[in-house]
Design a protein around this motif. Structure first.
Motif, PDB file in Angstrom:
ATOM      1  N   VAL A 175       0.871  -1.176   0.000  1.00 48.19           N
ATOM      2  CA  VAL A 175       0.000   0.000   0.000  1.00 48.19           C
ATOM      3  C   VAL A 175       0.910   1.229   0.000  1.00 48.19           C
ATOM      4  O   VAL A 175       1.751   1.388   0.901  1.00 48.19           O
ATOM      5  N   HIS A 176       0.752   2.083  -1.022  1.00 50.26           N
ATOM      6  CA  HIS A 176       1.636   3.249  -1.138  1.00 50.26           C
ATOM      7  C   HIS A 176       0.826   4.517  -1.448  1.00 50.26           C
ATOM      8  O   HIS A 176      -0.139   4.475  -2.211  1.00 50.26           O
ATOM      9  N   GLN A 177       1.268   5.623  -0.862  1.00 50.92           N
ATOM     10  CA  GLN A 177       0.459   6.850  -0.958  1.00 50.92           C
ATOM     11  C   GLN A 177       0.514   7.550  -2.323  1.00 50.92           C
ATOM     12  O   GLN A 177      -0.376   8.323  -2.651  1.00 50.92           O
ATOM     13  N   PHE A 178       1.577   7.297  -3.102  1.00 49.51           N
ATOM     14  CA  PHE A 178       1.698   7.976  -4.399  1.00 49.51           C
ATOM     15  C   PHE A 178       1.366   7.016  -5.554  1.00 49.51           C
ATOM     16  O   PHE A 178       1.178   5.822  -5.332  1.00 49.51           O
ATOM     17  N   ASP A 179       1.376   7.555  -6.807  1.00 48.11           N
ATOM     18  CA  ASP A 179       1.108   6.676  -7.960  1.00 48.11           C
ATOM     19  C   ASP A 179       2.406   6.115  -8.544  1.00 48.11           C
ATOM     20  O   ASP A 179       2.423   5.477  -9.579  1.00 48.11           O
ATOM     21  N   HIS A 180       3.546   6.419  -7.883  1.00 51.07           N
ATOM     22  CA  HIS A 180       4.849   5.892  -8.313  1.00 51.07           C
ATOM     23  C   HIS A 180       5.679   5.613  -7.062  1.00 51.07           C
ATOM     24  O   HIS A 180       5.362   6.115  -5.973  1.00 51.07           O
ATOM     25  N   PHE A 181       6.742   4.823  -7.222  1.00 49.71           N
ATOM     26  CA  PHE A 181       7.580   4.474  -6.064  1.00 49.71           C
ATOM     27  C   PHE A 181       8.834   5.346  -5.987  1.00 49.71           C
ATOM     28  O   PHE A 181       9.330   5.811  -7.008  1.00 49.71           O
ATOM     29  N   GLN A 182       9.363   5.495  -4.779  1.00 52.26           N
ATOM     30  CA  GLN A 182      10.637   6.218  -4.595  1.00 52.26           C
ATOM     31  C   GLN A 182      11.832   5.255  -4.668  1.00 52.26           C
ATOM     32  O   GLN A 182      12.972   5.673  -4.707  1.00 52.26           O
ATOM     33  N   ALA A 183      11.542   3.948  -4.652  1.00 50.65           N
ATOM     34  CA  ALA A 183      12.607   2.939  -4.638  1.00 50.65           C
ATOM     35  C   ALA A 183      13.354   2.919  -5.968  1.00 50.65           C
ATOM     36  O   ALA A 183      12.870   3.480  -6.968  1.00 50.65           O
ATOM     37  N   SER A 184      14.510   2.243  -5.991  1.00 52.17           N
ATOM     38  CA  SER A 184      15.289   2.141  -7.229  1.00 52.17           C
ATOM     39  C   SER A 184      14.502   1.314  -8.253  1.00 52.17           C
ATOM     40  O   SER A 184      13.655   0.487  -7.883  1.00 52.17           O
ATOM     41  N   ALA A 185      14.836   1.520  -9.542  1.00 45.96           N
ATOM     42  CA  ALA A 185      14.141   0.800 -10.624  1.00 45.96           C
ATOM     43  C   ALA A 185      14.283  -0.705 -10.424  1.00 45.96           C
ATOM     44  O   ALA A 185      13.331  -1.466 -10.640  1.00 45.96           O
ATOM     45  N   HIS A 186      15.448  -1.134  -9.958  1.00 48.13           N
ATOM     46  CA  HIS A 186      15.696  -2.569  -9.763  1.00 48.13           C
ATOM     47  C   HIS A 186      14.748  -3.142  -8.710  1.00 48.13           C
ATOM     48  O   HIS A 186      14.132  -4.198  -8.914  1.00 48.13           O
ATOM     49  N   ALA A 187      14.620  -2.415  -7.561  1.00 52.17           N
ATOM     50  CA  ALA A 187      13.751  -2.897  -6.468  1.00 52.17           C
ATOM     51  C   ALA A 187      12.293  -2.943  -6.935  1.00 52.17           C
ATOM     52  O   ALA A 187      11.558  -3.886  -6.630  1.00 52.17           O
ATOM     53  N   VAL A 188      11.889  -1.941  -7.742  1.00 49.88           N
ATOM     54  CA  VAL A 188      10.500  -1.897  -8.240  1.00 49.88           C
ATOM     55  C   VAL A 188      10.243  -3.080  -9.174  1.00 49.88           C
ATOM     56  O   VAL A 188       9.241  -3.785  -9.060  1.00 49.88           O
ATOM     57  N   GLU A 189      11.202  -3.313 -10.091  1.00 49.22           N
ATOM     58  CA  GLU A 189      11.044  -4.424 -11.054  1.00 49.22           C
ATOM     59  C   GLU A 189      10.941  -5.758 -10.324  1.00 49.22           C
ATOM     60  O   GLU A 189      10.088  -6.597 -10.644  1.00 49.22           O
ATOM     61  N   GLU A 190      11.801  -5.937  -9.322  1.00 45.66           N
ATOM     62  CA  GLU A 190      11.807  -7.205  -8.580  1.00 45.66           C
ATOM     63  C   GLU A 190      10.453  -7.435  -7.904  1.00 45.66           C
ATOM     64  O   GLU A 190       9.898  -8.535  -7.944  1.00 45.66           O
ATOM     65  N   ALA A 191       9.912  -6.385  -7.313  1.00 44.40           N
ATOM     66  CA  ALA A 191       8.611  -6.510  -6.632  1.00 44.40           C
ATOM     67  C   ALA A 191       7.502  -6.779  -7.657  1.00 44.40           C
ATOM     68  O   ALA A 191       6.641  -7.635  -7.438  1.00 44.40           O
ATOM     69  N   LYS A 192       7.558  -6.076  -8.798  1.00 43.21           N
ATOM     70  CA  LYS A 192       6.488  -6.231  -9.805  1.00 43.21           C
ATOM     71  C   LYS A 192       6.480  -7.630 -10.417  1.00 43.21           C
ATOM     72  O   LYS A 192       5.436  -8.121 -10.833  1.00 43.21           O
ATOM     73  N   HIS A 193       7.669  -8.244 -10.475  1.00 44.35           N
ATOM     74  CA  HIS A 193       7.741  -9.581 -11.085  1.00 44.35           C
ATOM     75  C   HIS A 193       7.468 -10.697 -10.091  1.00 44.35           C
ATOM     76  O   HIS A 193       7.455 -11.855 -10.461  1.00 44.35           O
ATOM     77  N   ASN A 194       7.256 -10.357  -8.836  1.00 47.15           N
ATOM     78  CA  ASN A 194       7.012 -11.405  -7.838  1.00 47.15           C
ATOM     79  C   ASN A 194       5.522 -11.767  -7.839  1.00 47.15           C
ATOM     80  O   ASN A 194       4.685 -10.906  -7.584  1.00 47.15           O
ATOM     81  N   PRO A 195       5.182 -13.026  -8.135  1.00 49.32           N
ATOM     82  CA  PRO A 195       3.757 -13.384  -8.268  1.00 49.32           C
ATOM     83  C   PRO A 195       2.959 -13.261  -6.968  1.00 49.32           C
ATOM     84  O   PRO A 195       1.727 -13.193  -7.010  1.00 49.32           O
ATOM     85  N   LYS A 196       3.643 -13.207  -5.813  1.00 47.24           N
ATOM     86  CA  LYS A 196       2.907 -13.097  -4.539  1.00 47.24           C
ATOM     87  C   LYS A 196       2.573 -11.639  -4.189  1.00 47.24           C
ATOM     88  O   LYS A 196       1.861 -11.371  -3.236  1.00 47.24           O
ATOM     89  N   ILE A 197       3.168 -10.680  -4.936  1.00 50.50           N
ATOM     90  CA  ILE A 197       3.010  -9.259  -4.566  1.00 50.50           C
ATOM     91  C   ILE A 197       1.962  -8.560  -5.440  1.00 50.50           C
ATOM     92  O   ILE A 197       1.977  -8.682  -6.670  1.00 50.50           O
TER      93      ILE A 197
END
Ligand SMILES: Cc1cc2nc3c(=O)[nH]c(=O)nc-3n(C[C@H](O)[C@H](O)[C@H](O)COP(=O)(O)OP(=O)(O)OC[C@H]3O[C@@H](n4cnc5c(N)ncnc54)[C@H](O)[C@@H]3O)c2cc1C
Length: 320
Positions: A175-197
């Motif tokens: 759950v995040h307050q903005f429409d984009h993340f502040q994390a690095s592109a790598h961390a975002v990609e890893e989370a987006k590709h995780n089927p449990k997230i």
């Protein structure tokens, strides 16, 4: 105002400060630990500790009590529930005033004031902390085996910890307050590709629900103000960390985040002043890393006291 002399004064009685006290008192240094709240620091907020080597499982309170008793057994004086009202660290003799009326002096001061996770500050959070709400994946992830959990935040910590929590949890919703993340592109990609997230963007937790343990949350969609309720087993909050160094500002060198800058031997920029634990500049904040820091700071302080003692002896001999 009279002042009581010690060899070392430790400020903060969390794992770092208590460990420093154990080492100093065992080396026969007259040691005083001053603590704002209950001795034990964040340990006393910890329901179960299962990652402290040598102790399979214990409560944070029990571990803190053992550390405190151990320090006292070696002769360390501990004053809890006091407020440090003045610190004079620059001279060879450091002066610490508490409650505006008592002063203590010592050639050495160890700063072990710890820190706190930033909280959301919404209804139910304080009551359900440690009962389904956590601020530490390394500490509590294991308790959420096959459960459905929420991670709050959008920085590197939130996304990296969300991925690490998928080792245990059945599902992780970020759950995040903005429409984009502040994390690095790598961390975002890893989370987006995780089927449990999965993701709920532009939203925040408006309230935590439950009596003895967390049962659910109210989630507010920020642009529309719409509030929905969801049942959930756990919530991990990663929205930043605040070191307890407000009273040290202008006295010792701090970084931009307010953490105390230290050398590898845990010296601050002021001779005779050392720092240990969660309040210093570092990446991993755990009980084991705090006790390791307490050890290093105490041994460095003992070395410093020896040097000061030798110098004073040379000066005395020269003056005879
Ligand atoms: C809910 C929770 C669960 C956790 N679970 C685990 C776990 O399972 N395993 C793990 O390894 N780690 C865990 N941690 C992290 C761990 O507790 C900390 O890393 C550790 O306590 C840090 O120790 P410390 O001595 O540096 O600071 P703290 O524990 O923060 O202690 C600092 C002390 O200094 C005092 N203080 C602050 N300012 C002043 C002042 N101006 N004057 C006097 N006293 C002052 C505070 O009152 C406090 O008592 C958990 C943390 C939390 C919050």
């Amino acid at each position: 105002m009279s002042s009581t002399p010690f060899d070392a004064i430790v400020i903060g009685a969390g794992p770092a400060g208590l460990t420093a006290g154990i080492y100093l008192a065992r080396a026969k240094m007259r040691t005083l630990i001053l603590n704002e709240g209950t001795a034990g620091g964040q340990l006393v907020l910890t329901h179960e500790v299962a990652n402290y080597p040598g102790v399979e499982s214990t409560s944070g309170y029990q571990l803190a009590t053992t550390m405190k008793n151990q320090a006292q057994k070696f002769g360390c004086a501990i004053r809890s529930n006091v407020s440090v009202t003045r610190l004079d660290l620059h001279g060879e003799t450091k002066i610490v005033e508490v409650n505006g009326r008592e002063t203590f002096t010592a050639p050495v001061v160890i700063l072990a004031t710890g820190g706190r996770s930033r909280t959301l500050g919404v209804a139910g959070e304080a009551d359900l902390r440690g009962k389904g709400i956590s601020y530490c994946a390394t500490c509590d992830g294991d308790f959420f085996q096959d459960k459905n959990i929420i991670v709050v935040g959008g920085g590197n910590s939130a996304l990296e910890e969300a991925v690490s929590l998928t080792k245990y949890a059945a599902s992780v919703t970020i759950v995040h307050q903005f429409d984009h993340f502040q994390a690095s592109a790598h961390a975002v990609e890893e989370a987006k590709h995780n089927p449990k997230i999965s993701f709920i963007m532009e939203s925040t937790i408006a309230a935590f629900l439950g009596h003895d343990s967390l049962e659910g949350v109210k989630i507010k969609h920020i642009p529309t103000g719409e509030v929905t309720e969801a049942a959930i087993d756990g919530v991990f909050i990663f929205i930043g960390y605040v070191p307890n160094t407000e009273t040290l500002r202008g006295l010792v060198d701090l970084n931009e985040a307010g953490e105390i800058n230290v050398s590898p031997l845990l010296e601050t920029n002021i001779p005779g002043v050392f720092a240990a634990g969660d309040s210093i500049t570092k990446r991993y904040r755990q009980i084991t890393t705090a006790v390791a820091d307490g050890t290093v700071a105490a041994l460095s302080a003992i070395d410093y006291l020896r040097t000061v003692g030798e110098r004073r002896l040379v000066e005395e001999v020269a003056n005879i």
